[in-house]
Enzyme design. Structure first.
Site, PDB file in Angstrom:
ATOM      1  N   ARG A  50       0.774  -1.317  -0.062  1.00 13.34           N
ATOM      2  CA  ARG A  50       0.079  -0.011  -0.056  1.00 13.34           C
ATOM      3  C   ARG A  50       0.809   1.351  -0.145  1.00 13.34           C
ATOM      4  NH1 ARG A  50      -4.541   0.595   4.534  1.00 13.34           N
ATOM      5  NH2 ARG A  50      -2.612   0.951   5.921  1.00 13.34           N
ATOM      6  N   LYS A 150      -2.297   7.008   1.561  1.00 10.59           N
ATOM      7  CA  LYS A 150      -2.291   7.241   2.913  1.00 10.59           C
ATOM      8  C   LYS A 150      -1.164   8.574   3.320  1.00 10.59           C
ATOM      9  CE  LYS A 150      -2.215   4.699   7.203  1.00 10.59           C
ATOM     10  NZ  LYS A 150      -3.567   4.606   7.682  1.00 10.59           N
TER      11      LYS A 150
END
Ligand SMILES: *Cc1c(COP(=O)(O)O)cnc(C)c1O
Length: 289
Positions: A50, A150
């Protein structure tokens, strides 16, 4: 506690980066929050994956490859002799000038790894449950700053947190630009209705949390029906159970939403079962060190 910065370890007090780093000047950078359980870094590959997706999305070149990043995380945990801990992995755009142009920071990206021992939430929270309130600040529109990134630019979430705390609540529910439930300030949200599980899809304002994925995996294995479906506040109000998921918080019960008591007003059976299954997985999944 030693902090990793670009391949070197520094004592906490000496662990510093430039004031010209665009991570500081603009929140230009990305991060991951990771947990280790008994010398097993839980879902480390998924977190690194991620991180690299966030980097790709914001055109940030990470100076290490995925394997080197995994090794750096493990080295930091080992040096700090942490068996059970929290890892904060940060990649900033790096040092540039005062302008926005990230290409002027080229080659200066900083990789920072901070580890800590603390359990981040008090035990009583898991017994009493959280009270949530829907806040006015909506989650970033995916075509403005996609929540899948993120990002170090966390003001969107911080504003929501401020609004919840100022209203006397512990945590905020954020809606997306269409008015549907997105997520909380740093956690994903689930509801249980008639023994089925519901969580918002990742397409609008919801980060695809790794803990969220684990919960979906658990219920799939147990053949409990689960739906990634748009949800309104009404559906939360009439749910049998509501809970939040995140790496730091794990699975946390919610007992009230906007002043409506959820179910019996205490942590529910489905959550208790899911937490047991989650615990089992923290003992076997991840990378051992
Ligand atoms: C990190 C994060 C989560 C939770 O994701 P996990 O991978 O489960 O830790 C949820 N929402 C936001 C906004 C986050 O930053």
């Amino acid at each position: 506690m030693k902090v990793y910065i670009n391949g070197k370890f520094y004592e906490k007090k000496q662990a510093k980066i430039s004031v010209f780093d665009h991570g500081l000047l603009y929140g230009d950078g990305i991060f991951e929050g990771i947990r280790s359980y008994n010398r097993l870094v839980f879902k480390l590959k998924e977190h690194i994956e991620r991180l690299f997706e966030s980097a790709q999305s914001i055109v940030l070149t990470i100076p290490l490859n995925k394997q080197q990043m995994i090794e750096a995380v493990i080295k930091t945990l080992k040096i700090n002799k942490i068996d059970n801990g929290y890892v904060r992995l940060i990649v900033t755009r790096g040092e540039g000038d005062l302008g926005l142009n990230p290409y002027k920071c080229e080659g200066n990206a900083s990789v920072i790894i901070i580890t800590d021992k603390i359990a981040l939430y008090p035990d009583k929270l898991y017994k009493s449950g959280l009270k949530l309130i829907t806040v006015p600040t909506i989650r970033n529109h995916p075509e403005a700053l996609n929540p899948q990134v993120k990002s170090l630019n966390y003001l969107n979430n911080i504003l929501a947190k401020i609004e919840a705390i100022n209203a006397g609540f512990q945590e905020a529910i954020m809606l997306d630009a269409l008015g549907y439930i997105a997520e909380c300030s740093g956690d994903n949200i689930f509801l249980v209705k008639d023994n089925q599980l519901y969580t918002p899809p990742q397409c609008m304002g919801t980060l695809r949390g790794i803990t969220r994925d684990i919960v979906l995996e658990i219920v799939r294995d147990l053949k409990i029906p689960a739906h990634e479906h748009v949800l309104t506040r009404h559906e939360l109000y009439i749910a049998d159970e509501v809970f939040l998921t995140g790496t730091a918080a794990e699975l946390v019960p919610v007992v009230s939403v906007d002043g409506r008591t959820i179910g019996k007003g205490k942590p529910g059976k489905m959550l208790s079962m899911l937490r047991q299954e989650f615990r089992k997985r923290t003992r076997i999944e991840g990378i051992r060190y």
